[in-house]
Design an enzyme around this catalytic site. Structure first.
Site, PDB file in Angstrom:
ATOM      1  N   GLY A 249       0.783  -1.227   0.000  1.00  0.00           N
ATOM      2  CA  GLY A 249       0.000   0.000   0.000  1.00  0.00           C
ATOM      3  C   GLY A 249       0.816   1.277   0.000  1.00  0.00           C
ATOM      4  N   PRO A 292       4.747  -4.900  -1.286  1.00  0.00           N
ATOM      5  CG  PRO A 292       6.904  -4.324  -1.967  1.00  0.00           C
ATOM      6  CD  PRO A 292       6.164  -5.205  -1.003  1.00  0.00           C
ATOM      7  NE  ARG A 331      -5.089   2.852 -10.721  1.00  0.00           N
ATOM      8  CZ  ARG A 331      -4.698   4.048 -10.300  1.00  0.00           C
ATOM      9  NH1 ARG A 331      -4.169   4.913 -11.154  1.00  0.00           N
ATOM     10  NH2 ARG A 331      -4.809   4.382  -9.043  1.00  0.00           N
ATOM     11  CE1 TYR A 335     -10.613   1.703  -7.927  1.00  0.00           C
ATOM     12  CE2 TYR A 335      -8.774   2.201  -9.386  1.00  0.00           C
ATOM     13  CZ  TYR A 335      -9.508   1.293  -8.654  1.00  0.00           C
ATOM     14  OH  TYR A 335      -9.121  -0.012  -8.631  1.00  0.00           O
ATOM     15  CB  CYS A 362     -19.073   2.369 -27.868  1.00  0.00           C
ATOM     16  SG  CYS A 362     -20.185   3.147 -28.989  1.00  0.00           S
ATOM     17  CE1 TYR A 391      -3.257  -3.483  -8.217  1.00  0.00           C
ATOM     18  CE2 TYR A 391      -2.051  -1.491  -7.683  1.00  0.00           C
ATOM     19  CZ  TYR A 391      -2.437  -2.769  -7.361  1.00  0.00           C
ATOM     20  OH  TYR A 391      -2.006  -3.335  -6.195  1.00  0.00           O
TER      21      TYR A 391
HETATM   22  C1  LIG Z   1      -3.257  -5.176  -3.389  1.00  0.00           C
HETATM   23  C2  LIG Z   1      -2.552  -5.804  -2.278  1.00  0.00           C
HETATM   24  C3  LIG Z   1      -1.217  -5.484  -2.037  1.00  0.00           C
HETATM   25  C4  LIG Z   1      -0.462  -4.444  -2.838  1.00  0.00           C
HETATM   26  O1  LIG Z   1      -0.981  -3.186  -2.665  1.00  0.00           O
HETATM   27  P1  LIG Z   1      -0.230  -1.933  -3.353  1.00  0.00           P
HETATM   28  O2  LIG Z   1      -1.081  -0.790  -3.001  1.00  0.00           O
HETATM   29  O3  LIG Z   1      -0.220  -2.209  -4.811  1.00  0.00           O
HETATM   30  O4  LIG Z   1       1.126  -1.884  -2.767  1.00  0.00           O
HETATM   31  C5  LIG Z   1      -0.568  -6.141  -1.015  1.00  0.00           C
HETATM   32  N1  LIG Z   1      -1.198  -7.082  -0.266  1.00  0.00           N
HETATM   33  C6  LIG Z   1      -2.484  -7.403  -0.480  1.00  0.00           C
HETATM   34  C7  LIG Z   1      -3.111  -8.436   0.354  1.00  0.00           C
HETATM   35  C8  LIG Z   1      -3.203  -6.776  -1.467  1.00  0.00           C
HETATM   36  O5  LIG Z   1      -4.483  -7.095  -1.664  1.00  0.00           O
END
Ligand SMILES: *Cc1c(COP(=O)(O)O)cnc(C)c1O
Length: 433
Positions: A249, A292, A331, A335, A362, A391
């Site tokens: 994340g 990551p 994306r 979002y 379309c 993504y």
């Molecule tokens: C999506 C996800 C990640 C990676 O998240 P990023 O935001 O791309 O770093 C890591 N662990 C789990 C369980 C996820 O679902």
């Protein structure tokens, strides 16, 4: 200055990625085209791995979340870099195994793994199956019993921290489809149950608190909450949880609005907290995993398009149409994600246009950006969207029966195709009459 450090402008005024002229890439391979920089991907892997070595002391594994960008070449890079790998489906698992990725370094995620996926993971010896719910535990135990195997699992826990944005909240996370809740006692009961299961080896606990996070605090709080739970399990159930997976994340820079933290800062602060809580509660330092995804892949990618139209609607907006769109990058439609745009063949010029970039599907919502600042765009220009390495390809579709673009990997000043462009025959490949 560009959002990703591998981008620059050459003497022709063209945008370069990893030292390669992107206008030439568009000519050679056609558009739309995903371009990924292998050198930068490897650098990201190393920075995550080194952060564990440096701040935590080597007892850990950085696992790349392959859902961000998964293909055989990417899995091979992760293998060579000594990373672990997260997968969330048989398809991702199959891709990883196809390049000889060691199953023991794979974490298998998902909130509704099918029996066939569970069986496949067990049979292949996946190192850690991240169990999401009690039904999965029961199915997994039954299947392991039948096949005479033991499943190494981690539990996905909702630590009560939600950090999807620039700030984080300590409630609300209970409303998530993923994992076991801590505060209701659900997670504790599940741990008891796993310990009793004959063919389950509960090696650790996992949490993943969100994506595109710029704060360090929520990660530190999550580590604290999880370790407190590990201590409770030790005290009340006399059971040692050996591994702690803190998820991914980590935020990246899509536009100037984003201010990411250097990746190793997360590990520095989290390590301090883990060591502190472990000393305080007298528990052994766990093996740490991080996951990551975006931060490894996103900054390493750009997408190149050819501009096919410019529609000026006086006093309203100017539409620029490109030869891709929501099929290769959903994306913005999903979002309203913001990106930086560059006219690759005019990258040295000032950004004088404000435009809406539309795809060729379309669908009115088929946009890549609205009100974006860019150099003066004309038909025939090559338009680059930056930081599209995560993504995008992995979320692409064949909507409107548009073949998926190729992925070109660049490394040391050379380019090669790692995913072929789909053909029209690919589009009808599975159709039967
Ligand atoms: C999506 C996800 C990640 C990676 O998240 P990023 O935001 O791309 O770093 C890591 N662990 C789990 C369980 C996820 O679902």
């Amino acid at each position: 200055m560009f959002v990703s450090k591998n981008l620059s402008v050459n003497e022709k005024g063209h945008l370069t990625a990893g030292g390669i002229d992107t206008v030439e890439l568009a000519k050679e391979y056609g558009t739309p085209l995903y371009v990924m920089d292998e050198d930068l991907i490897r650098e990201h892997c190393r920075s995550f791995k080194q952060s564990i070595d440096k701040y935590y002391g080597g007892e850990g594994l950085a696992c790349y979340a392959s859902k961000a960008f998964c293909c055989r070449a990417m899995c091979k890079i992760m293998l060579e870099e000594g990373m672990g790998l997260d997968v969330v489906s048989e398809g991702e698992l199959y891709t990883a195994l196809s390049v000889g990725f060691p199953p023991e370094r794979i974490c298998f995620h998902g909130n509704n793994k099918t029996d066939s996926e569970i069986a496949f993971a067990l049979e292949k010896g996946v190192g850690r199956i991240i169990v999401d719910n009690i039904f999965e535990l029961e199915r997994l135990n039954a299947l392991a019993e039948k096949t005479g195997l033991t499943a190494n699992i981690m539990y996905r826990i909702k630590p009560g921290i939600d950090a999807h944005t620039h700030n984080f909240i300590m409630t609300g996370q209970i409303d998530s489809k993923f994992g076991f809740a801590l505060e209701t006692g659900e997670a504790f009961e599940a741990v008891k149950k796993a310990i009793e299961c004959s063919h389950i080896n509960l090696v650790g606990l996992h949490c993943h608190i969100g994506s595109q996070i710029f704060d360090i605090d929520p990660f530190v709080r999550a580590a604290e909450v999880m370790l407190t739970f590990i201590a409770k399990i030790r005290d009340e159930l006399k059971f040692e949880v050996k591994e702690l997976n803190l998820g991914g994340g980590f935020g990246i820079k899509y536009t100037e609005e984003d201010a990411p933290v250097a990746y190793d800062r997360y590990m520095e602060k989290v390590s301090e907290k883990v060591k502190e809580v472990c000393a305080e509660k007298n528990i052994a330092l766990p093996f740490i995993l991080i996951e990551p995804g975006r931060s490894v892949a996103a900054p390493a990618g750009i997408t190149l398009y050819t501009v096919g139209g410019r529609k000026v609607i006086p006093n309203i907006r100017t539409y620029i149409s490109v030869d891709g769109g929501m099929g290769d990058n959903p994306r913005y439609a999903l979002y309203q994600s913001k990106y930086d745009f560059e006219v690759a063949n005019k990258a040295a010029e000032p950004k004088t246009d404000v435009v809406t970039v539309a795809g060729k599907c379309c669908e009115t919502g088929d946009l890549l950006g609205e009100g974006v600042s860019v150099q003066h765009v004309e038909v025939g220009d090559t338009l680059a969207v930056l930081a599209t390495g995560a993504y995008n390809y992995s979320m692409s579709s064949n909507y409107n029966r548009i073949p998926k673009p190729a992925v070109v990997m660049i490394k040391g000043g050379e380019s090669r195709v790692v995913v072929k462009r789909e053909t029209l025959d690919d589009v009808i490949r599975n159709d039967l009459l």
